[in-house]
Design a protein around this motif. Structure first.
Motif, PDB file in Angstrom:
ATOM      1  N   VAL A  64      -4.029   3.450   4.240  1.00  0.00           N
ATOM      2  CA  VAL A  64      -3.582   2.619   4.638  1.00  0.00           C
ATOM      3  C   VAL A  64      -3.773   0.864   4.272  1.00  0.00           C
ATOM      4  CG1 VAL A  64      -2.450   1.810   7.111  1.00  0.00           C
ATOM      5  CG2 VAL A  64      -2.681   4.490   6.424  1.00  0.00           C
ATOM      6  N   ALA A 241       0.656   4.967   9.969  1.00  0.00           N
ATOM      7  CA  ALA A 241       0.838   3.952  10.047  1.00  0.00           C
ATOM      8  C   ALA A 241       1.831   4.023  10.547  1.00  0.00           C
ATOM      9  CB  ALA A 241       1.298   3.168   7.974  1.00  0.00           C
ATOM     10  N   ILE A 254       1.630  -3.026   7.843  1.00  0.00           N
ATOM     11  CA  ILE A 254       1.095  -2.427   7.869  1.00  0.00           C
ATOM     12  C   ILE A 254       2.214  -0.749   7.076  1.00  0.00           C
ATOM     13  CG2 ILE A 254       0.383   0.118   8.873  1.00  0.00           C
ATOM     14  CD1 ILE A 254       0.381  -2.169  11.360  1.00  0.00           C
ATOM     15  N   SER A 256       1.640   2.152   3.870  1.00  0.00           N
ATOM     16  CA  SER A 256       0.677   3.349   3.979  1.00  0.00           C
ATOM     17  C   SER A 256       1.332   3.571   2.326  1.00  0.00           C
ATOM     18  CB  SER A 256       1.358   4.515   4.669  1.00  0.00           C
ATOM     19  OG  SER A 256       2.561   5.268   3.695  1.00  0.00           O
TER      20      SER A 256
END
Length: 417
Positions: A64, A241, A254, A256
């Motif tokens: 992540v 995430a 954010i 992943s």
């Protein structure tokens, strides 16, 4: 044991004049065995390749990534604490600084993503060539060095023509304004580590320096480009995430690893499904052999069926006899195929190595695939799916012959006898 089972077993044992039917039964069992074994083996190999490719992709890619839409993160110690408290699956959360740069040495030029990492970054857990085989952390984060150290990929070292201890110049896309114009920033680094194995397309374009050096040279002091998060299991990345998006909100971005490379891995899963369907046709062909065998048995045993009906056997009992006979063939083939498939799948690497030694050929080139062994990983869900599908196909194949036997008219069967 009910008499239906007894008669089913009796019909599978051929008499002297019925050897051909027994041969067809053997071919049916063999077909199911080979089909089930092929399915289990291929699914295990595809699963192994899928996990191997995923390991390669995630070699230097964080599970992540947390970044700020403003470009840099200033309050990163607080952000790290927040990430670690969000989920128990978080193994580590490390800050990093990254920027594209040019590497120059011996008149050669290579492009790289210059990345500043901390000593606990997961990328440093892989194997590197270092002077006197020293730990990579001790040479990269050695504050007593006259020149800062840099770690590069094996492909980059070959392109630049450098080895351990050589000096390379790093030029980031930053310029200094002087009375003579814009002058690019250039800083020399000593090569203190080279990756032992040639990595994938991602590993090739990364060069690593200490986080402190990166903050002073290509970033801003006390600021980082983002946070790299490692989780205990690959599948924990997406839930983490989503949880971080809900907790942090704007201006953090954010992502992943599934969001960055999920489409590629989804293609591998689709290929695995396609192979399952194609190889399932082998079991389907074997099931037609089962149906053929039962039809021939029904034609051969029509007098026996008529006598059984005359003695009081119901149509349901006759139906059971031939369904049980088909299931015996299908179960035998499925059991043998499962055992054969598991044996091949669990020993695939050893068998490939043995064949390469005996035939003096390279069947699996480890340098091409970037794997240290032939990938084969058995998943219980795949084995269960293969067994269920094979048994279902075999059961369906028995329906028509069994119904035909159950509908035979005793009077018609014995009229000309």
């Amino acid at each position: 044991m009910g008499y239906e089972w007894f008669i089913s077993l009796r019909y599978l044992r051929a008499r002297r004049k019925q050897t051909f039917i027994s041969v067809i039964s053997f071919i049916s069992v063999t077909g199911v065995t080979l089909g089930v074994a092929a399915l289990i083996l291929v699914l295990a190999i595809m699963t192994g390749f899928h996990d191997g490719v995923r390991q390669q992709i995630l070699g230097n890619v964080p599970h992540v990534t947390v970044q700020s839409q403003g470009g840099t993160v200033s309050d990163w110690p607080q952000l790290v604490a927040t990430i670690q408290s969000t989920s128990s699956s978080v193994v580590s959360a490390e800050p990093y600084v990254v920027k594209e740069a040019m590497l120059l040495a011996h008149g050669n030029v290579a492009a790289a993503n210059l990345k500043g990492v901390s000593s606990d970054n997961r990328v440093l857990s892989q194997e590197f060539f270092t002077e006197d085989n020293q730990p990579i952390n001790s040479v990269l984060f050695n504050a007593t060095r006259t020149q800062p150290g840099i770690v590069i990929a094996a492909d980059t070292a070959a392109l630049l023509g450098v080895s351990l201890g050589d000096r390379i110049n790093v030029i980031p896309p930053d310029f200094t304004l002087t009375p003579f114009g814009l002058i690019p920033k250039i800083k020399p680094f000593d090569v203190v580590g080279i990756a032992r194995t040639r990595g994938g397309f991602l590993d090739t374009y990364y060069a690593y320096i200490s986080l402190e050096q990166a903050q002073h040279f290509i970033g801003e002091v006390d600021k980082v480009s983002g946070i790299e998060v490692e989780v205990a299991r690959f599948d924990d990345a997406q839930p983490l995430a989503e949880a971080l998006r809900a907790d942090l909100g704007y201006p953090y971005s954010i992502r992943s690893w599934q969001e960055m490379f999920g489409s590629f891995l989804a293609a591998l899963k689709l290929e695995k499904l396609g192979l399952f369907i194609v190889l399932g046709i082998i079991v389907l062909v074997a099931a037609f052999n089962i149906a053929t065998t039962l039809i021939m048995v029904v034609m051969e045993k029509h007098k026996d069926i008529a006598i059984l009906r005359s003695m009081g056997a119901t149509s349901r009992s006759i139906l059971k006899i031939f369904v049980f006979e088909g299931l015996l063939i299908g179960t035998s083939g499925t059991a043998l195929g499962t055992g054969l498939g598991l044996t091949l799948a669990l020993n695939a690497d050893a068998m490939i190595s043995w064949l390469e030694r005996k035939l003096h050929v390279t069947i699996f080139d480890k340098t091409v695939y970037g794997m240290d062994h032939f990938p084969s990983q058995v998943e219980s869900a795949d084995v269960i799916a293969v067994v269920v599908v094979a048994m279902a196909i075999c059961l369906v194949a028995t329906v028509y012959p069994a119904l035909r036997a159950a509908r035979l008219d005793p009077a018609e069967s014995l009229r000309y006898e």
